[in-house]
Each structure stands twice: as structure tokens, then as C-alpha cells.
Design an enzyme around this catalytic site. Sequence first.
Site, PDB file in Angstrom:
ATOM      1  N   GLU A   1       0.824  -1.205   0.000  1.00  0.00           N
ATOM      2  CA  GLU A   1       0.000   0.000   0.000  1.00  0.00           C
ATOM      3  C   GLU A   1       0.858   1.255   0.000  1.00  0.00           C
ATOM      4  O   GLU A   1       0.344   2.371   0.060  1.00  0.00           O
ATOM      5  CB  GLU A   1      -0.982  -0.017   1.174  1.00  0.00           C
ATOM      6  CG  GLU A   1      -2.095  -1.050   0.960  1.00  0.00           C
ATOM      7  CD  GLU A   1      -3.132  -1.074   2.057  1.00  0.00           C
ATOM      8  OE1 GLU A   1      -2.908  -0.454   3.111  1.00  0.00           O
ATOM      9  OE2 GLU A   1      -4.170  -1.734   1.863  1.00  0.00           O
TER      10      GLU A   1
ATOM     11  N   ALA B   1      -8.163 -10.162   8.795  1.00  0.00           N
ATOM     12  CA  ALA B   1      -7.809 -11.484   9.328  1.00  0.00           C
ATOM     13  C   ALA B   1      -6.415 -11.894   8.857  1.00  0.00           C
ATOM     14  O   ALA B   1      -5.606 -12.417   9.633  1.00  0.00           O
ATOM     15  CB  ALA B   1      -8.842 -12.518   8.887  1.00  0.00           C
ATOM     16  N   GLY B   2      -6.130 -11.639   7.576  1.00  0.00           N
ATOM     17  CA  GLY B   2      -4.813 -11.975   7.052  1.00  0.00           C
ATOM     18  C   GLY B   2      -3.714 -11.163   7.697  1.00  0.00           C
ATOM     19  O   GLY B   2      -2.629 -11.685   7.994  1.00  0.00           O
ATOM     20  N   ASP B   3      -3.971  -9.875   7.951  1.00  0.00           N
ATOM     21  CA  ASP B   3      -2.966  -9.035   8.607  1.00  0.00           C
ATOM     22  C   ASP B   3      -2.742  -9.481  10.050  1.00  0.00           C
ATOM     23  O   ASP B   3      -1.609  -9.450  10.549  1.00  0.00           O
ATOM     24  CB  ASP B   3      -3.417  -7.576   8.585  1.00  0.00           C
ATOM     25  CG  ASP B   3      -3.452  -7.007   7.180  1.00  0.00           C
ATOM     26  OD1 ASP B   3      -2.641  -7.436   6.341  1.00  0.00           O
ATOM     27  OD2 ASP B   3      -4.298  -6.134   6.913  1.00  0.00           O
TER      28      ASP B   3
END
Length: 293
Positions: free
Chosen positions: A127, A232-234
Site C-alpha cells: 500500500e 484477518a490476514g494481517d
Amino acid sequence: MDLVAYTRAAPHRGETVSGREFRTVPGGKGTNQAIAAARAGGAVAMIGAVGDDDLGPRLRAALEGAGVDTAALRTVHGPSGIAHIVVDDDGGNSIVVVPGANGTVTGLAPGDEERIAAADALLMQLELPMEGVLAGARAARARGVRTVLTPAPAQPLPDELLALTDLLVPNEHEAAALTGHHVPRRAAVAFLDLVPEVVITLGEAGSLYAARGVEPFTVPALPVRAVDTTAAGDTFVGALSVAAGEGRPMADAMAWAAAAAAHAVQRPGASSSMPTREEIDTLHTTTQLQDAR
């Protein structure tokens, strides 16, 4: 800042739907991973930027409230980064990211190399502009610091960045987009031509680990009812990095990270949903005891 609308089903193109709730929650993949790692017990410093708008101080305060060192978090003229997120009743989400201040981080500032050199690992996401990510990766490699890359939002990865990555952690969709293989195990094997280790997150199916010279294996997810899968992945990556930094075997580190992600999906929001180390330990231990019976 995550601007989150909760609705029964996400609208199709040209469609307007009614939502039941709206929240603003500090987010962004970098902030999410920083807060997840800090709550999991890591000592975390954040390199990045916020704007001089009303959101900047709130984002900084959220990081500091989680114990993240923000000395390297720049304030630049203009808006902070935002993400428009729609969450449906099944916990699924669709996201539009507008970079804002993130787009100004095209390199390292004075003191950043020293912060990276003092770390066990550098967590990177996409990002920020690629130039900024590469600058961080080069500094980490030069100082012998482990690099962990989440290739999201998915985009073509420069060969140099892959060569500077120690552990790649895509989700199954990103893995397919980057390798052309829609079977995760095939994607993982393809990645090993480019990086030494990969963990592919598979949602409800858990996570898949592959490394050169090691037989790939899968660690299951915990069976819980998802309320909101945002971040959730982070959460998984932040917890995984802490566990790996503590020297845990990868299978145990992944299982511990799965417990962190299971906690997160049962709560609304991104950074606001992330569990403490005590919560992760309790769920992880309970799960191990149940598996042993």
C-alpha cells in the site's frame, strides 16, 4: 482509516442497498500488521505516513495506543489514506483503497535504516509506492534483517523485491494472480523458484507452508463463525512474525497465528478486532488440548 459499511449483501454495479451500520476504524495493511504484532507481544516500530487532516492524529493515536513506536510515522500535507469497505452478513468484504499520504513514502527518511537494522524482521505490504518498499527491503537485506512481504494489493512484483524477500505471505487469490496457478500447492511450489519460504493463507481451509527442501504442509484454521474477515490476514501475519521471531517451529507459529486470526474474525472492524497475546495463548492452548483428546 477504514470506512466500513455493514449490509446484508454487497451491492452489484448500479445497485443501491441499505446498510445497518457504519464505522470508522483505524486500518491499512501496515497499521493492521503493526497493531497485530504489538498486541501479540512484539516490540514494533512503524515507518509510514499520515496526512495533516482530521484522520492523521486518530491513526497515530491508534498505533500508540497499541504500543507501536510512531517516531518514524511522518505527517505530510494532504489527506490520510482511506479504505472504503463493504462487509456482508457472511463476514465477506470488498475494499477500495485510496492511498493518500501513503503515496508519499517513496524512500526511507533519516533514522529509518537504523530502526530496520535494530529489528528481527521487517514486515512489508504494497500500500506504499514500490520505490519505498524496495528501499526498506534493501536496507533490511544489507543489515541481515528477515523480510516478510504480504503482496497486497496484488500487483506484478519486481524481481529485485522477490530476491530481497525471505518469507512471502499471500492469500490464495494473490498467489493465483502472481503465479497463474489456482491450486495453492502448485502456486507455493512455483513461488519457491523466487523466494525461500512461502505461507499461503487459505481462509477457512487454514494456511499452507512451503520451503526449499521441505515437504509442504497445511495448518488448519480454527472453526469459528466469522462476523467480519477484514484484516484477518494481517492479524495472521503479525502474529506469525512474532511467533517466528521467538524461534517457534513454523507449524506451531502458524497454528498460533491461526488462533489470532480466529479471534479477529469473530469481532467487527480491522485493528479493533485484533486479540491480545493472552487471548491468543488461551485459544491456542485450548485448541491443542482438544486436538490431543
